[in-house]
Design a protein around this motif. Structure first.
Motif, PDB file in Angstrom:
ATOM      1  N   GLU A 245       0.802  -1.228   0.000  1.00  0.00           N
ATOM      2  CA  GLU A 245       0.000   0.000   0.000  1.00  0.00           C
ATOM      3  C   GLU A 245       0.833   1.276   0.000  1.00  0.00           C
ATOM      4  O   GLU A 245       0.288   2.376  -0.170  1.00  0.00           O
ATOM      5  CB  GLU A 245      -0.933   0.005   1.227  1.00  0.00           C
ATOM      6  CG  GLU A 245      -0.262   0.324   2.570  1.00  0.00           C
ATOM      7  CD  GLU A 245       0.471  -0.854   3.186  1.00  0.00           C
ATOM      8  OE1 GLU A 245       0.850  -0.753   4.371  1.00  0.00           O
ATOM      9  OE2 GLU A 245       0.684  -1.873   2.492  1.00  0.00           O
TER      10      GLU A 245
ATOM     11  N   LEU B 279      -1.369   8.745  -5.853  1.00  0.00           N
ATOM     12  CA  LEU B 279      -1.844   7.574  -5.124  1.00  0.00           C
ATOM     13  C   LEU B 279      -3.034   6.941  -5.833  1.00  0.00           C
ATOM     14  O   LEU B 279      -3.959   7.633  -6.274  1.00  0.00           O
ATOM     15  CB  LEU B 279      -2.271   7.961  -3.701  1.00  0.00           C
ATOM     16  CG  LEU B 279      -1.205   8.602  -2.805  1.00  0.00           C
ATOM     17  CD1 LEU B 279      -1.820   9.014  -1.475  1.00  0.00           C
ATOM     18  CD2 LEU B 279      -0.055   7.633  -2.576  1.00  0.00           C
TER      19      LEU B 279
ATOM     20  N   GLN C 204      -3.895   3.227  -1.539  1.00  0.00           N
ATOM     21  CA  GLN C 204      -2.482   3.494  -1.283  1.00  0.00           C
ATOM     22  C   GLN C 204      -2.307   4.696  -0.357  1.00  0.00           C
ATOM     23  O   GLN C 204      -3.173   5.563  -0.269  1.00  0.00           O
ATOM     24  CB  GLN C 204      -1.744   3.748  -2.598  1.00  0.00           C
ATOM     25  CG  GLN C 204      -1.646   2.532  -3.496  1.00  0.00           C
ATOM     26  CD  GLN C 204      -0.865   2.814  -4.763  1.00  0.00           C
ATOM     27  OE1 GLN C 204      -0.927   3.921  -5.314  1.00  0.00           O
ATOM     28  NE2 GLN C 204      -0.131   1.814  -5.235  1.00  0.00           N
TER      29      GLN C 204
ATOM     30  N   VAL D 149       3.525   4.177  -1.107  1.00  0.00           N
ATOM     31  CA  VAL D 149       4.014   4.861  -2.310  1.00  0.00           C
ATOM     32  C   VAL D 149       4.971   5.958  -1.863  1.00  0.00           C
ATOM     33  O   VAL D 149       4.755   6.594  -0.822  1.00  0.00           O
ATOM     34  CB  VAL D 149       2.847   5.474  -3.119  1.00  0.00           C
ATOM     35  CG1 VAL D 149       3.364   6.279  -4.310  1.00  0.00           C
ATOM     36  CG2 VAL D 149       1.901   4.377  -3.589  1.00  0.00           C
TER      37      VAL D 149
END
Length: 396
Positions: free
Chosen positions: A184, A192, A196, A186
């Motif tokens: 999940e 996103l 995420q 980043v």
């Protein structure tokens, strides 16, 4: 709760996994924040001779209240060739060597020159030796000024320089790798997708380490892939002293750190601590490297890094006292009773009082963004009223 290690035992076991690293000699200008690996002993007396502490006149105390005949002057850095006899005075400046025969300095505000004579106009010195820095009043040759394990602050560096040292022996800087885990996550700043979130923990831990003695760190990110994580851990262990993983430390289907450590050939020392937030902390060895697995919730990662990662880095760097210092202050508000784990509550120290912050959920970032203290609530502690004393750890 059975099977949970007390915080102090976990800290002791973590630090026992490896002794401090070796030492190196570095210039004074590069030593800020490092830890001494050897005592700093004075190579000289400071001051090496008696010096004037004020601008004024060097005299014999027995000649008070004057008048005096001024026979010359001496400035800082020069060697006086004058001798102060009965009724004589020498103009002297702060830091200058005291001429022979003089035993006192009278400050310039207490005298005036008139008709070639120096006259007392004020109270004058109250005792023999007034306004003089005696030889070795600061320290003497051979004195231990800074014991091994001392963190080098600007003041400590000044003392080392004054001692006669040109270089200092300090502990090596630990090489630390940060590995964040989770599908999940980043990199901060990137777009996103649904589900995420930005990888805040990697940036936070890198910032925490940047304020300490570890080599600069750029976080690695690994998705929830046990085989890939094991491969990365094995590679990192070859060139790092500490591998700190974030996330994947609990018992969920996507928590792979313990299994990856084993698959990489490492060994587990302990797992799970009687603290909140941060129960699922992992510690083990992988070759010569120490693996420290922190939970992934932001507040949990922050608290456990404060209690375990930073002390480990300081220990490896040669710190004499690597653990966080516990302070005490009165509570600004009532505090409920403690539970089965020791709590580290995000708080602010304001006007000398501890203010617990609203929102202690371990997944929240905003409370610890404004926190400057971790308020400690012991296991089973009774409820306390405002004004009662409580322990806390200062955090940046």
């Amino acid at each position: 709760m059975s099977g949970l290690l007390p915080v102090e035992e976990a800290q002791a076991r973590l630090l026992a996994l490896r002794e401090s690293l070796g030492s190196e000699n570095i210039a004074l200008s590069e030593s800020l924040g490092r830890y001494l690996s050897h005592d700093v002993r004075a190579l000289r007396d400071q001051p090496a001779v008696a010096l004037s502490a004020m601008d004024g006149y060097a005299i014999r105390f027995d000649d008070l209240p004057g008048p005096w005949h001024v026979i010359g002057e001496v400035a800082a850095g020069s060697v006086p060739a004058l001798h102060v006899d009965v009724g004589h005075a020498v103009r002297i400046f702060t830091g200058a060597m005291l001429p022979e025969g003089a035993d006192t300095v009278i400050v310039q505000e207490d005298v005036a020159l008139s008709g070639g004579q120096l006259l007392l106009t004020g109270d004058g010195p109250g005792s023999r030796g007034r306004h003089i820095r005696a030889r070795a009043i600061d320290f003497a040759a051979g004195d231990c000024l800074l014991p091994a394990g001392t963190r080098l602050t600007p003041g400590a560096i000044a003392a080392a320089a004054m001692s006669g040292a040109g270089q200092l022996a300090v502990g090596m800087r630990p090489r630390v790798a940060i590995v964040t885990t989770g599908d999940e996550l980043v990199q901060p700043g990137r777009e996103l997708a649904p589900g995420q979130i930005p990888d805040s923990n990697g940036a936070m831990l890198a910032a925490m380490l940047a304020g300490d003695v570890a080599d600069p760190v750029l976080p690695h990110h690994i998705p929830d892939d046990r085989e890939k994580l094991a491969h990365v851990l094995k590679e990192l262990a070859r060139r790092h002293d500490v591998i700190v993983t974030v996330g994947g430390a609990s018992v969920g289907d996507h928590d792979h750190v313990r299994a990856a450590l084993e698959a990489a050939g490492g060994s587990l020392d302990f797992w799970r601590i009687a603290m909140r937030p941060g129960k699922p902390v992992i510690a083990g060895r992988l070759g010569d490297a120490i693996l420290l697995g922190l939970p992934g919730n932001p507040s949990s990662a922050f608290v456990t890094a404060t209690m375990f990662l930073l002390p480990l880095v300081r220990h490896l760097a040669g710190a004499r006292d690597p653990l966080p210092v516990v302070h005490r202050a009165p509570l600004a508000a009532a505090l409920s009773a403690g539970g089965a784990r020791r709590d580290y509550l995000r708080a602010r120290l304001e006007n000398g009082e501890l203010v617990p912050l609203f929102g202690q959920d371990s997944g929240l970032t905003l409370p610890f963004a404004s926190a400057n203290a971790l308020l400690i609530r012991e296991i089973g502690a009774p409820a306390r009223d405002a004004g009662e004393m409580a322990d806390y750890i200062a955090v940046a």
